[in-house]
Write a protein that holds these residues in place. Structure first.
Motif, PDB file in Angstrom:
ATOM      1  N   ALA A   4       0.803  -1.228   0.000  1.00  6.30           N
ATOM      2  CA  ALA A   4       0.000   0.000   0.000  1.00  6.30           C
ATOM      3  C   ALA A   4       0.837   1.280   0.000  1.00  6.30           C
ATOM      4  CB  ALA A   4      -0.976  -0.007   1.176  1.00  6.30           C
ATOM      5  N   PRO A   5       1.881   1.422   0.842  1.00  3.26           N
ATOM      6  CA  PRO A   5       2.626   2.694   0.859  1.00  3.26           C
ATOM      7  C   PRO A   5       3.419   2.963  -0.417  1.00  3.26           C
ATOM      8  CG  PRO A   5       3.010   1.404   2.861  1.00  3.26           C
ATOM      9  CD  PRO A   5       2.359   0.499   1.881  1.00  3.26           C
ATOM     10  N   THR A   6       3.635   1.968  -1.242  1.00  2.00           N
ATOM     11  CA  THR A   6       4.396   2.157  -2.473  1.00  2.00           C
ATOM     12  C   THR A   6       3.481   2.699  -3.567  1.00  2.00           C
ATOM     13  OG1 THR A   6       3.983  -0.037  -3.423  1.00  2.00           O
ATOM     14  CG2 THR A   6       5.737   0.145  -1.788  1.00  2.00           C
ATOM     15  N   GLN A   7       4.068   2.948  -4.720  1.00  2.00           N
ATOM     16  CA  GLN A   7       3.299   3.405  -5.879  1.00  2.00           C
ATOM     17  C   GLN A   7       3.121   2.274  -6.893  1.00  2.00           C
ATOM     18  OE1 GLN A   7       1.941   6.480  -5.986  1.00  2.00           O
ATOM     19  NE2 GLN A   7       2.807   6.800  -3.949  1.00  2.00           N
ATOM     20  N   HIS A  64      -5.837   1.642  -1.202  1.00  2.00           N
ATOM     21  CA  HIS A  64      -5.926   3.101  -1.381  1.00  2.00           C
ATOM     22  C   HIS A  64      -5.933   3.814  -0.031  1.00  2.00           C
ATOM     23  CE1 HIS A  64      -7.137   6.982  -2.968  1.00  2.00           C
ATOM     24  NE2 HIS A  64      -8.171   6.987  -2.141  1.00  2.00           N
ATOM     25  N   SER A 117      -2.498   4.070   1.508  1.00  2.00           N
ATOM     26  CA  SER A 117      -1.460   4.696   0.687  1.00  2.00           C
ATOM     27  C   SER A 117      -1.388   6.194   0.957  1.00  2.00           C
ATOM     28  CB  SER A 117      -1.743   4.452  -0.800  1.00  2.00           C
ATOM     29  OG  SER A 117      -2.842   5.235  -1.227  1.00  2.00           O
ATOM     30  N   ASN A 161      -4.547   8.659  -0.086  1.00  2.00           N
ATOM     31  CA  ASN A 161      -5.865   8.453   0.517  1.00  2.00           C
ATOM     32  C   ASN A 161      -6.692   9.735   0.622  1.00  2.00           C
ATOM     33  OD1 ASN A 161      -4.392   9.710   2.472  1.00  2.00           O
ATOM     34  ND2 ASN A 161      -4.479   8.055   3.961  1.00  2.00           N
ATOM     35  N   THR A 206      -6.172   7.086  -7.019  1.00  2.00           N
ATOM     36  CA  THR A 206      -6.061   5.683  -7.422  1.00  2.00           C
ATOM     37  C   THR A 206      -7.210   5.339  -8.356  1.00  2.00           C
ATOM     38  OG1 THR A 206      -5.095   5.153  -5.263  1.00  2.00           O
ATOM     39  CG2 THR A 206      -5.896   3.304  -6.588  1.00  2.00           C
ATOM     40  N   ARG A 262      -2.279   5.898  -9.649  1.00  2.00           N
ATOM     41  CA  ARG A 262      -1.847   4.548  -9.288  1.00  2.00           C
ATOM     42  C   ARG A 262      -2.935   3.587  -9.741  1.00  2.00           C
ATOM     43  NH1 ARG A 262      -0.451   2.046  -3.335  1.00  2.00           N
ATOM     44  NH2 ARG A 262       0.515   0.114  -4.097  1.00  2.00           N
TER      45      ARG A 262
END
Length: 708
Positions: free
Chosen positions: A419-422, A443, A446, A449, A496, A536
């Motif tokens: 989640a924290p990545t792209q 989402h 991340s 959000n 996203t 994303r």
């Protein structure tokens, strides 16, 4: 202007001895009259040409002179310039020559402020170049006196003769007096010329500042780029000769530019507004690189640029071009280009004025771009609001993922990692397993959000409309496109986008989707303008994309780009321990909606639900619980178990093999005949086989008669 008085003239012409012969008195009287004519000529002229012409005509009456030259010092260039040269004898002599003060006798006179007499040029070895020219004109002697006004040293006045020793020391006083009078006249002429030039410059500056003010006021009232450019082009035509004008703006960070506006009546389709191109080999590229104006004021200089635009202008007969970078807040946002069919059309003062214009244009363009961006953001927010309102109307079933099974925890662990990545995520699993909920969880966890989560079911949109739904379209792009439409990718800018059933995207659209993933840019249908987005992508499918790739129904490069971080959701039958929790959650949810009070769920009901294999997964379970809540009349949940049993029948056993079917058939017939093989009612006759053949099959199939 100061002139000689009669007393001064008499002092110059009359000797101290009053007892002069009668002939001498007559000569002096003639010189006196000539000197008065010289003084009057000096007083009556306002230009240097006419002044020296009259001096060349009248001075021979006073002194032996055939040529009169006026040399003035140019302080800015440290040069002596022969402004005019006049002769009273036939000679091909012109002015305009320039020399350093050390290379001319006029320079020596100007520096020393002392007169110089050259009695015989044949004996003079100084200033060889100039002396040689004078001797070519048959000049044999000359006299030079300083031209000095009350405020400055102007230069020198030269008297030249075709005779040797034409000038005596006794003539110097007369010529110096003439020089002083000429100096006053020259000073007045230069002052008048300077005043006229200053007046013209002031008028020109006033006109230009007036134009700049009018242009600024016009641009301030315009917020559209095309309107800004039209106002600028119209105003510039009044002050600077130009038949071509264009406005190019930097297109992102790729070093390319976009032609935003064009004023070129002879274009004939050669240049297209909105087109993107490189600036290498162009005058505009040079201006953008150096961050200062670039000018090509003649055809060879313009032709030296290899870019298509300068070459087109050369072909159309243009000779000059000027490119002015637009600088705003210490950044280059574009370039204003002007071209003219005249040579040397853009002088130093013109470029200076155009630089001021470019500064105002840069502010106007920056404001227009900001307005355009604000308009687009406002439009996008409106679209997002409508989209989110539609999402609310569709009503999310639940916000959290329910369950505590080991396999679900593994999936959620993968969600927390990615989640924290792209990174692009590909969610796979059977229908009804909650792929959208997992996408929403990614989402929420991340950094995006705070922005929009946009979803699209690719299988629910007709193939012909899917591209418009994803990328948007311009008005008139196709039949029925009555207005501009913003696509889902634009709506998801900064957030996203979730593409469900991504395996249903047709092949012809997959390449455009791949470009969005790789370059983060696309064009709307019917538009040439590139739209840059920051999104994303999370994709989901219940199909085997690898198999689709093998069958050439899905692009392999797109599959690899989607399959960066795959997550496979387990079906409900592999997480049976979560079924009771899900049943309780759905029961509470629908009971609250239907305003029913359901307190308990019977244990046998939960056991039956846990044993069911749930081919429709969580979606099927939710629908069944909703139906149960509707049917429940008391406080105990009443699940239609009969329907569940009917639906829960195990699927038919797989078809037996040929050998198994043959074994069952032979065994059944043997049991019916009590293992009697031969005879008319025996097993062999019933099976249509010979007795020996049946015996062989019994052994081969491993059958034996049971003991009674």
């Amino acid at each position: 202007m100061q002139s000689l008085s009669h007393a001064e003239v008499e002092g110059i012409l009359t000797p101290m001895d009053d007892r002069l012969p009668q002939g001498t008195i007559q000569v002096d009287s003639a010189r006196y009259g000539a000197l008065l004519q010289v003084v009057e000529a000096i007083a009556s002229h306002a230009d240097l040409q006419g002044l020296v012409q009259d001096l060349a005509r009248l001075l021979p009456l006073l002194v032996p002179v055939n040529f009169v030259g006026l040399s003035l010092y140019d302080a800015q260039r440290d040069m002596m310039r022969l402004h005019v040269l006049r002769a009273n004898v036939p000679a091909d002599i012109i002015g305009g020559q320039e020399s350093h003060p050390s290379d001319t006798p006029a320079g020596l006179v100007w520096q020393t402020q002392q007169p110089v007499i050259l009695s015989d040029l044949a004996e003079e070895h100084r200033w060889p170049k100039l002396i040689a020219l004078m001797r070519e004109d048959a000049v044999q002697s000359c006299c030079l006196v300083p031209l000095t006004s009350a405020v400055r040293q102007l230069g020198a006045l030269a008297f030249s003769s075709l005779e040797k020793d034409a000038y005596r020391v006794s003539d110097l006083e007369l010529m110096q007096q003439i020089g002083r009078q000429v100096a006053v006249a020259v000073e007045n002429v230069l002052n008048r010329e300077a005043a006229a030039a200053a007046r013209q410059d002031v008028e020109r500056q006033r006109d230009r500042f007036s134009l700049l003010l009018r242009m600024t006021n016009t641009m301030v009232s315009k917020l559209d780029l095309q309107d800004v450019f039209s106002a600028v082009s119209l105003c510039l035509r009044e002050m600077v000769p130009q038949e071509y004008a264009s406005l190019i703006l930097c297109d992102g960070k790729n070093g390319r530019v976009r032609l935003h506006a064009l004023d070129f009546p002879e274009n004939q389709g050669a240049l297209t507004e909105g087109a993107v191109s490189d600036v290498a080999g162009s005058l505009a590229g040079l201006a953008l690189e150096r961050r200062r104006p670039a000018v090509a004021n003649n055809r060879p200089d313009l032709k030296a640029f290899s870019h298509a635009v300068p070459q087109l202008l050369v072909m159309k007969g243009f000779h000059s071009m000027c490119s002015l970078p637009l600088l705003s807040h210490d950044r280059v946002i574009g370039c204003l280009n002007l071209a003219s069919r005249q040579e040397q059309a853009f002088g130093e003062q013109d470029v200076e004025f155009l630089s001021q214009v470019a500064g105002q244009i840069a502010l106007a363009v920056d404001n227009a771009l900001a307005y355009q961006e604000i308009t687009e953001l406002k439009d996008r927010l409106t679209k997002e609001k409508l989209y989110l309102e539609e999402e609310i109307r569709l009503e999310h079933k639940f916000d959290d993922i329910i369950g505590d099974s080991r396999v679900l925890k593994q999936v959620l662990g993968q969600v927390e990692i990615v989640a924290p990545t792209q990174a692009t995520v590909l969610i796979q699993g059977e229908t009804g397993t909650g792929k959208e909920l997992i996408a929403r969880a990614i989402h929420r966890l991340s950094g995006r959000n705070q922005r929009t989560f946009v979803k699209l079911n690719c299988a629910a949109i007709p193939t012909g409309l899917l591209e418009s739904e994803l990328f948007g379209h311009e008005r008139g792009a196709f039949t029925g496109a009555i207005a501009q439409k913003v696509g889902r990718f634009e709506l998801a800018h900064g957030g996203t986008i979730f593409l469900d059933e991504v395996g249903e995207i047709p092949l012809e659209l997959q390449s455009k989707l791949l470009r969005v993933l790789q370059e983060q840019e696309f064009e709307r249908l019917g538009s040439t303008r590139t739209v840059h987005v920051d999104i994303r992508l999370i994709a989901a499918t219940n199909r085997d994309l690898a198999t689709l790739v093998e069958d050439r129904e899905f692009r392999s490069d797109l599959y690899y780009r989607l399959n960066v971080f795959p997550i496979t959701l387990p079906p409900l039958r592999e997480r049976r321990e979560d079924i009771p929790v899900l049943v309780r959650y759905f029961t509470q949810h629908y009971a609250a909606r239907m305003k029913k009070h359901i307190e308990t769920i019977p244990g046998p009901t939960l056991e039956a639900l846990s044993r069911y294999h749930w081919p429709g997964n969580i979606r099927e379970l939710e629908n069944l619980v909703e139906r149960a809540v509707i049917l429940t009349q008391g406080t105990h949940l009443q699940v239609p178990l009969l329907e569940l049993k009917i639906e829960a029948r195990q699927p038919p056993a797989p078809s037996p093999t040929l050998q198994e079917a043959e074994r069952e058939q032979v065994l059944r017939v043997l049991r019916d005949t009590h293992w009697v093989i031969g005879g008319p009612d025996g097993a062999a006759a019933r099976l249509g086989l010979k007795r020996t053949t049946l015996t062989s099959k019994i052994k081969k199939l491993g059958l034996s008669r049971p003991r009674e």
